[in-house]
Design an enzyme around this catalytic site. Sequence first.
Site, PDB file in Angstrom:
ATOM      1  N   ARG A 228       0.843  -1.184   0.000  1.00 42.43           N
ATOM      2  CA  ARG A 228       0.000   0.000   0.000  1.00 42.43           C
ATOM      3  C   ARG A 228       0.883   1.240   0.000  1.00 42.43           C
ATOM      4  O   ARG A 228       1.868   1.322   0.725  1.00 42.43           O
ATOM      5  CB  ARG A 228      -0.930   0.015   1.223  1.00 42.43           C
ATOM      6  CG  ARG A 228      -2.080  -0.977   1.146  1.00 42.43           C
ATOM      7  CD  ARG A 228      -3.087  -0.566   0.068  1.00 42.43           C
ATOM      8  NE  ARG A 228      -4.230  -1.466  -0.010  1.00 42.43           N
ATOM      9  CZ  ARG A 228      -4.332  -2.508  -0.801  1.00 42.43           C
ATOM     10  NH1 ARG A 228      -3.307  -2.816  -1.602  1.00 42.43           N
ATOM     11  NH2 ARG A 228      -5.421  -3.244  -0.830  1.00 42.43           N
ATOM     12  N   GLU A 257      -2.722   7.951  -5.300  1.00 41.20           N
ATOM     13  CA  GLU A 257      -2.722   7.371  -6.639  1.00 41.20           C
ATOM     14  C   GLU A 257      -3.590   8.142  -7.629  1.00 41.20           C
ATOM     15  O   GLU A 257      -3.704   7.753  -8.790  1.00 41.20           O
ATOM     16  CB  GLU A 257      -3.128   5.894  -6.547  1.00 41.20           C
ATOM     17  CG  GLU A 257      -2.074   5.105  -5.770  1.00 41.20           C
ATOM     18  CD  GLU A 257      -2.370   3.628  -5.629  1.00 41.20           C
ATOM     19  OE1 GLU A 257      -3.419   3.172  -6.145  1.00 41.20           O
ATOM     20  OE2 GLU A 257      -1.558   2.922  -5.002  1.00 41.20           O
ATOM     21  N   HIS A 284      -0.336   0.408  -9.822  1.00 40.58           N
ATOM     22  CA  HIS A 284      -1.040  -0.518  -8.917  1.00 40.58           C
ATOM     23  C   HIS A 284      -1.592  -1.716  -9.691  1.00 40.58           C
ATOM     24  O   HIS A 284      -2.774  -2.056  -9.594  1.00 40.58           O
ATOM     25  CB  HIS A 284      -2.175   0.207  -8.182  1.00 40.58           C
ATOM     26  CG  HIS A 284      -2.567  -0.460  -6.898  1.00 40.58           C
ATOM     27  ND1 HIS A 284      -3.076   0.242  -5.820  1.00 40.58           N
ATOM     28  CD2 HIS A 284      -2.545  -1.764  -6.505  1.00 40.58           C
ATOM     29  CE1 HIS A 284      -3.347  -0.594  -4.836  1.00 40.58           C
ATOM     30  NE2 HIS A 284      -3.033  -1.825  -5.229  1.00 40.58           N
TER      31      HIS A 284
END
Length: 308
Positions: A228, A257, A284
């Site tokens: 994360r 993000e 991601h």
Amino acid sequence: MKILIADSMHPSLFTMLDERGWKFDYHPEYNRQEIKFELPYFDGLIIRSKTYLDREMLPEPGKLKFIARAGAGLDLIDLEVARELGIEVFHAGTGNRDAVAEHVLGMLLGLFNNILKADREVRNGVWNREGNRGVELMGKTVGLIGYGNNGSATARRLSGFGCKVLAYDKYRDNYGDDFAEESTLERIVNEADIMSLHIPLTEASRSWINEDFINGFKKPFYLVNLSRGEIVKLADVVNGLKSGKIKGACLDVLENEKINKLTPSQQESFDYLKSSDKVVLTPHIGGWTHESYVRINEVLVQQISEWL
């Protein structure tokens, strides 16, 4: 049983649910308020990462029996509230572990062998062999922080490269195996050439990898994060790269993000990272393969079936 699916899912899920005679409504377009309004009318909720499921979102004890998270992390679910309300929580921890492990290797090999940099140069007519001389993964000591599904799958693959793998997991005991040696965090800090994160986001792990942690390493090291983004303070990673304490970074996740909505300080860090040949960035996608998209559904449906 009736299930609300409130996120985009691979269509294989629908066949699996139909085969078991489970009714479902598929509404990936639902926003937070719509999900909240509909939840009391369903026995189960399947979701990916659309919204945080906290006390405000979850109905009072009664109707909702389970939440199934189509992914590995559970930081978007208030587990304490779910337990209090008697809601079972499932996640597909094994569904994308192989995809994550392969992505770790891909990022490391790309960084060590200057593959992205060399590709850009060749496309622009630059044939620079010496400037792209690589570093071998073989013989490196890799410290894995977290040795669950993703960490152990990564260790298995690293073993084929002749790496010495040390694993630290504060939540487990006696977890050493043929692919990794159970280790203390102190030993990793003292010996690792590469540190790879495989831990959940909690209040304890938020911003854990900061300037003090980085400077505590005995020697310069490579940082890998496919867990994360909020665990790592990017401004401190930038400082580590500038000082040489961090030799390179493989980052599949970022603190924020939404890269078109960064704060000024986040933008400054991101601008440095994206311009550095010592950094490999991906959006991601560590567990985001065509195979894992289906496997996650298989894992979730199997868990729900066994629970029932």
